[in-house]
Design a protein around this motif. Structure first.
Motif, PDB file in Angstrom:
ATOM      1  N   GLY A 177      -0.437   6.564  -2.116  1.00  0.00           N
ATOM      2  CA  GLY A 177      -2.025   7.147  -3.303  1.00  0.00           C
ATOM      3  C   GLY A 177      -2.962   6.159  -2.275  1.00  0.00           C
ATOM      4  O   GLY A 177      -3.566   5.128  -2.055  1.00  0.00           O
ATOM      5  N   PRO A 178      -4.837   6.797  -2.926  1.00  0.00           N
ATOM      6  CA  PRO A 178      -5.946   6.850  -2.614  1.00  0.00           C
ATOM      7  C   PRO A 178      -6.330   4.986  -3.726  1.00  0.00           C
ATOM      8  O   PRO A 178      -7.349   4.168  -2.436  1.00  0.00           O
ATOM      9  N   TRP A 179      -5.920   4.909  -4.870  1.00  0.00           N
ATOM     10  CA  TRP A 179      -6.072   3.443  -5.104  1.00  0.00           C
ATOM     11  C   TRP A 179      -5.328   2.440  -4.119  1.00  0.00           C
ATOM     12  O   TRP A 179      -5.981   1.126  -4.514  1.00  0.00           O
ATOM     13  N   ARG A 180      -4.064   2.342  -4.064  1.00  0.00           N
ATOM     14  CA  ARG A 180      -2.951   1.150  -3.446  1.00  0.00           C
ATOM     15  C   ARG A 180      -3.781   0.840  -2.354  1.00  0.00           C
ATOM     16  O   ARG A 180      -4.051  -0.149  -1.399  1.00  0.00           O
ATOM     17  N   VAL A 181      -4.000   2.119  -1.339  1.00  0.00           N
ATOM     18  CA  VAL A 181      -4.962   2.116  -0.327  1.00  0.00           C
ATOM     19  C   VAL A 181      -6.582   1.523  -0.469  1.00  0.00           C
ATOM     20  O   VAL A 181      -6.697   0.750   0.263  1.00  0.00           O
ATOM     21  N   ALA A 182      -6.947   1.779  -1.251  1.00  0.00           N
ATOM     22  CA  ALA A 182      -8.341   1.487  -1.379  1.00  0.00           C
ATOM     23  C   ALA A 182      -8.403  -0.557  -2.066  1.00  0.00           C
ATOM     24  O   ALA A 182      -9.196  -0.868  -1.159  1.00  0.00           O
ATOM     25  N   GLY A 183      -6.868  -0.848  -2.849  1.00  0.00           N
ATOM     26  CA  GLY A 183      -7.199  -2.464  -2.434  1.00  0.00           C
ATOM     27  C   GLY A 183      -6.416  -2.660  -1.515  1.00  0.00           C
ATOM     28  O   GLY A 183      -7.231  -4.239  -1.234  1.00  0.00           O
ATOM     29  N   ALA A 184      -5.602  -2.804  -0.580  1.00  0.00           N
ATOM     30  CA  ALA A 184      -5.067  -2.766   0.353  1.00  0.00           C
ATOM     31  C   ALA A 184      -6.596  -2.865   1.240  1.00  0.00           C
ATOM     32  O   ALA A 184      -6.751  -4.549   1.729  1.00  0.00           O
ATOM     33  N   LEU A 197       1.246  -5.175  -0.122  1.00  0.00           N
ATOM     34  CA  LEU A 197       1.128  -3.764  -1.158  1.00  0.00           C
ATOM     35  C   LEU A 197       0.610  -2.572  -0.989  1.00  0.00           C
ATOM     36  O   LEU A 197       1.468  -1.477  -1.853  1.00  0.00           O
ATOM     37  N   LEU A 198       0.956  -2.521   0.366  1.00  0.00           N
ATOM     38  CA  LEU A 198       1.059  -1.005   0.558  1.00  0.00           C
ATOM     39  C   LEU A 198       2.179  -0.130   1.586  1.00  0.00           C
ATOM     40  O   LEU A 198       3.162   0.636   1.018  1.00  0.00           O
ATOM     41  N   LEU A 212      -1.878   8.221  -9.705  1.00  0.00           N
ATOM     42  CA  LEU A 212      -3.356   8.297 -10.534  1.00  0.00           C
ATOM     43  C   LEU A 212      -4.311   8.909  -9.771  1.00  0.00           C
ATOM     44  O   LEU A 212      -5.167   9.403  -9.152  1.00  0.00           O
ATOM     45  N   SER A 213      -4.179  10.020 -11.097  1.00  0.00           N
ATOM     46  CA  SER A 213      -4.951  11.675 -11.491  1.00  0.00           C
ATOM     47  C   SER A 213      -4.611  12.437 -10.413  1.00  0.00           C
ATOM     48  O   SER A 213      -5.369  13.430  -9.747  1.00  0.00           O
TER      49      SER A 213
END
Length: 187
Positions: free
Chosen positions: A37-44, A87-88, A161-162
Motif C-alpha cells: 500500500g501507499p503508506w508502506r511505500v511512503a514509509g520505506a 518494512l516493504l 488504509l482507505s
C-alpha cells in the motif's frame, strides 16, 4: 490501465481487475497476493531518504579522517536501509506449501493443513500498526486445534488504509489460495 504495446501481439494479459498475469507463474515460490500500500511505500521511501543523508554524512566524516566515526555512520545507514527493505517485505505471503505472515521482527509460517478456517470479521483493529484501535475488518485464521491466531490483514494497516476494495480483493485472493491448497497434500 492496460498497455497494449507491452505485449507481443497487441493483446493485453490484464484480467478483470487490471493486473497483468505473470508469465512465470510458479506456485512453489512465496508471493504476496496484493501490492504494498501507499503508506508502506511512503514509509520505506522516507527511510531511504534518511539513509541517503546518513551515507552523505558517512562520506563527509570519512574525508575528515575519522575512520571510526565513518564506520559508525555507515553501520547506522545500512541499518536504516535494512529497515526500509523489511518494512516493504512485511505482509502476508502465500505459496503451495502454506501461508506466511512476515512482520518487522518476526515471521510465522503455517502449512495449509494447519489452517482450519479463514474468515473476514468486524472487530477492533490497530490503525497503521499503532496502539490506537478503530472498528474495522480483519482477515483472521483459525488453526486446526481451535487456536485463534493474530489477524493476517486489516483494512486499517499500511497496505489497505482507505482502500477497502483492495482489502476485499486481497482477502479473496488469500481465501482462494486456501481453498485450492488446503485439501491438496503437499509432498
Amino acid at each position: 490501465m492496460p498497455l497494449p504495446f507491452l505485449t507481443a501481439d497487441g493483446v493485453s494479459d490484464a484480467g478483470d481487475d487490471g493486473y497483468e498475469a505473470l508469465a512465470h507463474v510458479d506456485h512453489d515460490r512465496w508471493r504476496r497476493p496484493y501490492r504494498p500500500g501507499p503508506w508502506r511505500v511512503a514509509g520505506a521511501a522516507l527511510l531511504l531518504l534518511l539513509s541517503a543523508f546518513m551515507l552523505l554524512a558517512t562520506m563527509i566524516v570519512a574525508f575528515a579522517g575519522a575512520a571510526a566515526g565513518a564506520a559508525v555512520c555507515l553501520v547506522a545507514a545500512l541499518a536504516v536501509v535494512g529497515s526500509a527493505v523489511q518494512l516493504l517485505r512485511a505482509g502476508v505471503w502465500v505459496s503451495r506449501t502454506g501461508l506466511r505472515r512476515v512482520g518487522f521482527f518476526r515471521t510465522r509460517s503455517l502449512a495449509w493443513s494447519e489452517i482450519a478456517e479463514l474468515r473476514t470479521v468486524q472487530q477492533p483493529v490497530r490503525w497503521l500498526g499503532l496502539p490506537r484501535t478503530v472498528q474495522g475488518q480483519a482477515l483472521t485464521v483459525a488453526g486446526r486445534g481451535g487456536a485463534e491466531l493474530p489477524a493476517l490483514l486489516t483494512d486499517h494497516n499500511a497496505d489497505f488504509l482507505s482502500r477497502a476494495e483492495a482489502f476485499d480483493r486481497a482477502a479473496d485472493e488469500v481465501g482462494a489460495w486456501a481453498d485450492e491448497y488446503r485439501a491438496v497434500p503437499v509432498g
